[in-house]
Design an enzyme around this catalytic site. Structure first.
Site, PDB file in Angstrom:
ATOM      1  N   GLU A   1      -5.997  76.955 110.555  1.00  0.00           N
ATOM      2  CA  GLU A   1      -5.844  77.676 109.295  1.00  0.00           C
ATOM      3  C   GLU A   1      -4.422  77.568 108.762  1.00  0.00           C
ATOM      4  O   GLU A   1      -4.212  77.381 107.569  1.00  0.00           O
ATOM      5  CB  GLU A   1      -6.241  79.147 109.459  1.00  0.00           C
ATOM      6  CG  GLU A   1      -7.717  79.380 109.746  1.00  0.00           C
ATOM      7  CD  GLU A   1      -8.629  78.822 108.666  1.00  0.00           C
ATOM      8  OE1 GLU A   1      -8.151  78.561 107.541  1.00  0.00           O
ATOM      9  OE2 GLU A   1      -9.814  78.633 108.943  1.00  0.00           O
TER      10      GLU A   1
ATOM     11  N   TYR B   1      -5.638  85.290 102.864  1.00  0.00           N
ATOM     12  CA  TYR B   1      -6.675  84.304 103.167  1.00  0.00           C
ATOM     13  C   TYR B   1      -6.817  84.080 104.676  1.00  0.00           C
ATOM     14  O   TYR B   1      -7.916  84.156 105.241  1.00  0.00           O
ATOM     15  CB  TYR B   1      -6.402  82.950 102.474  1.00  0.00           C
ATOM     16  CG  TYR B   1      -7.182  81.869 103.173  1.00  0.00           C
ATOM     17  CD1 TYR B   1      -8.555  81.779 102.977  1.00  0.00           C
ATOM     18  CD2 TYR B   1      -6.595  81.048 104.126  1.00  0.00           C
ATOM     19  CE1 TYR B   1      -9.319  80.857 103.688  1.00  0.00           C
ATOM     20  CE2 TYR B   1      -7.337  80.130 104.837  1.00  0.00           C
ATOM     21  CZ  TYR B   1      -8.695  80.044 104.612  1.00  0.00           C
ATOM     22  OH  TYR B   1      -9.440  79.163 105.328  1.00  0.00           O
TER      23      TYR B   1
ATOM     24  N   ASP C   1     -10.037  81.146  99.587  1.00  0.00           N
ATOM     25  CA  ASP C   1      -9.062  80.078  99.387  1.00  0.00           C
ATOM     26  C   ASP C   1      -9.288  79.452  98.010  1.00  0.00           C
ATOM     27  O   ASP C   1     -10.043  79.976  97.190  1.00  0.00           O
ATOM     28  CB  ASP C   1      -9.188  79.033 100.500  1.00  0.00           C
ATOM     29  CG  ASP C   1     -10.461  78.224 100.356  1.00  0.00           C
ATOM     30  OD1 ASP C   1     -11.398  78.710  99.698  1.00  0.00           O
ATOM     31  OD2 ASP C   1     -10.522  77.103 100.890  1.00  0.00           O
TER      32      ASP C   1
END
Length: 349
Positions: free
Chosen positions: A51, A132, A150
């Site tokens: 991520e 996010y 996102d």
DNA sequence: AAGGCGGGGTG
DNA sequence: CACCCAGCCTT
């Protein structure tokens, strides 16, 4: 009180998840629906790492870095024990270098506390983890009912709802809408499914509505021009800055420096250079007195300006005293950000 | 709320 | 050229 816009989208998870079971991208850090169904869960370390790496980064560009990092540092404890300069060097070329500095900070905090926290709120407190990423890790790694919004998801919902207002405000509408739609039982798959829909179907320029599992819910599709969304503010033109890089050779060694932690390319290995200015090339201030030769110019585009980078080269018989100098074997230079990599390659010709 | 912060791929 | 990409942090 007007009805909430998401009311119209209540059937979305039920349409999206079956599509995802058939069309999920098989990415190296993922646990696919069939494996989740038999109880497998992804390693939180790998979820967190991917991520962070994929923030504002395309999957093809980031994936080799993911493999390199997980091979070299297989656990968050291993990463926490790494030397700063090794991590920065391994991140070179991936960009947004504050991510790498925060990655190390975060790895050390997580190791100190004995593992990753599992809730969105706790994850959000860690360095480099914003709204996010906190939602993505909580949902994907820990089955928490959290949303991961996102750029893909913003685009998908801008179209589903045909949002025409000011973009910053509409993004808040989207965040709340998605949050309300997250299913209790499969939040991680829902997050991944929305991203995959945006990445492979509801694409920026040519959305493929004919294969979209939720096209019947889409207001932009009904209007006829889905590619018109999202409606974002126009970008300002990038100014041009001018700078000079210096390649100083002493026998088989070359002079490098490390940039300060804050600011552009912070913490990264680099060639000596002055501040970069607009308006044209400034007076040169080379790091040492020598016969400097103008090698040529490379160009590079950063987020908010373009750079014309003149490259100067010289050879000296002995190493001059230079504070902060990092003398490096000229054939073993690695870990430079792309702009310095370009400049150095030019000087090798 | 706005701006700083990389790099590469695509049309 | 412009736009985009598994955004975050500082001011």
């Amino acid at each position: 009180m007007a009805p909430a816009k998401h009311r119209d989208l209540n059937s979305l998870p039920g349409k999206l998840l079956p599509w995802f079971e058939r069309h999920a991208r098989d990415l190296p850090w993922r646990t696919l629906p069939a494996d989740r169904a038999v109880g497998e869960r992804p390693d939180p370390y790998r979820v967190w790492l991917c991520e962070i790496m994929m923030q504002q980064t395309t999957i093809p560009h980031g994936t080799p870095y993911f493999h390199a990092f997980t091979e070299r540092w297989p656990s968050v404890e291993a990463l926490a024990a790494a030397k700063d300069e090794d991590v920065m060097s391994a991140w070179a070329g991936l960009g947004y270098y504050a991510r790498a500095r925060n990655l190390l900070k975060c790895a050390r905090e997580v190791t100190a506390r004995g593992g990753f926290p599992e809730t969105e709120a706790e994850l959000r407190k860690l360095p480099g983890i914003g709204p996010y990423t906190a939602g993505a890790i909580a949902a994907i790694a820990f089955d928490q009912k959290a949303a991961a919004v996102d750029g893909n998801v913003d685009r998908v919902f801008a179209r589903l709802l045909a949002l025409k207002g000011e973009w910053a405000a509409e993004k808040k509408v989207i965040a709340e809408t998605v949050r309300a739609l997250v299913p209790e039982d499969r939040p991680g798959e829902f997050a991944e499914a929305l991203m995959d829909l945006g990445a492979t179907v509801c694409t920026p320029t040519k959305p493929n509505c004919l294969i979209c599992p939720v096209s019947d819910l889409c207001a932009a599709r009904a209007e006829g021009e889905p590619e018109r969304y999202p409606i974002k503010p126009a970008k300002v033109a990038k100014p041009v800055r001018y700078g000079t890089a210096y390649v100083l050779r002493v026998k088989d060694q070359v002079l490098l420096v490390r940039r300060p932690d804050k600011g552009l390319l912070g913490g990264m290995l680099a060639l000596p250079t002055e501040d970069w200015v607009e308006g044209g090339f400034a007076e040169t201030r080379p790091p040492a007195t020598a016969e400097w030769e103008d090698i040529g110019e490379v160009r590079h585009v950063f987020t908010h300006f373009a750079l014309r980078f003149r490259v100067m080269r010289a050879e000296a018989a002995r190493k001059p005293k230079i504070p902060g100098a990092i003398w490096t074997n000229a054939n073993a230079v690695k870990g430079l950000p792309s702009v310095f990599e370009k400049a150095y390659k030019l000087a090798l010709k």
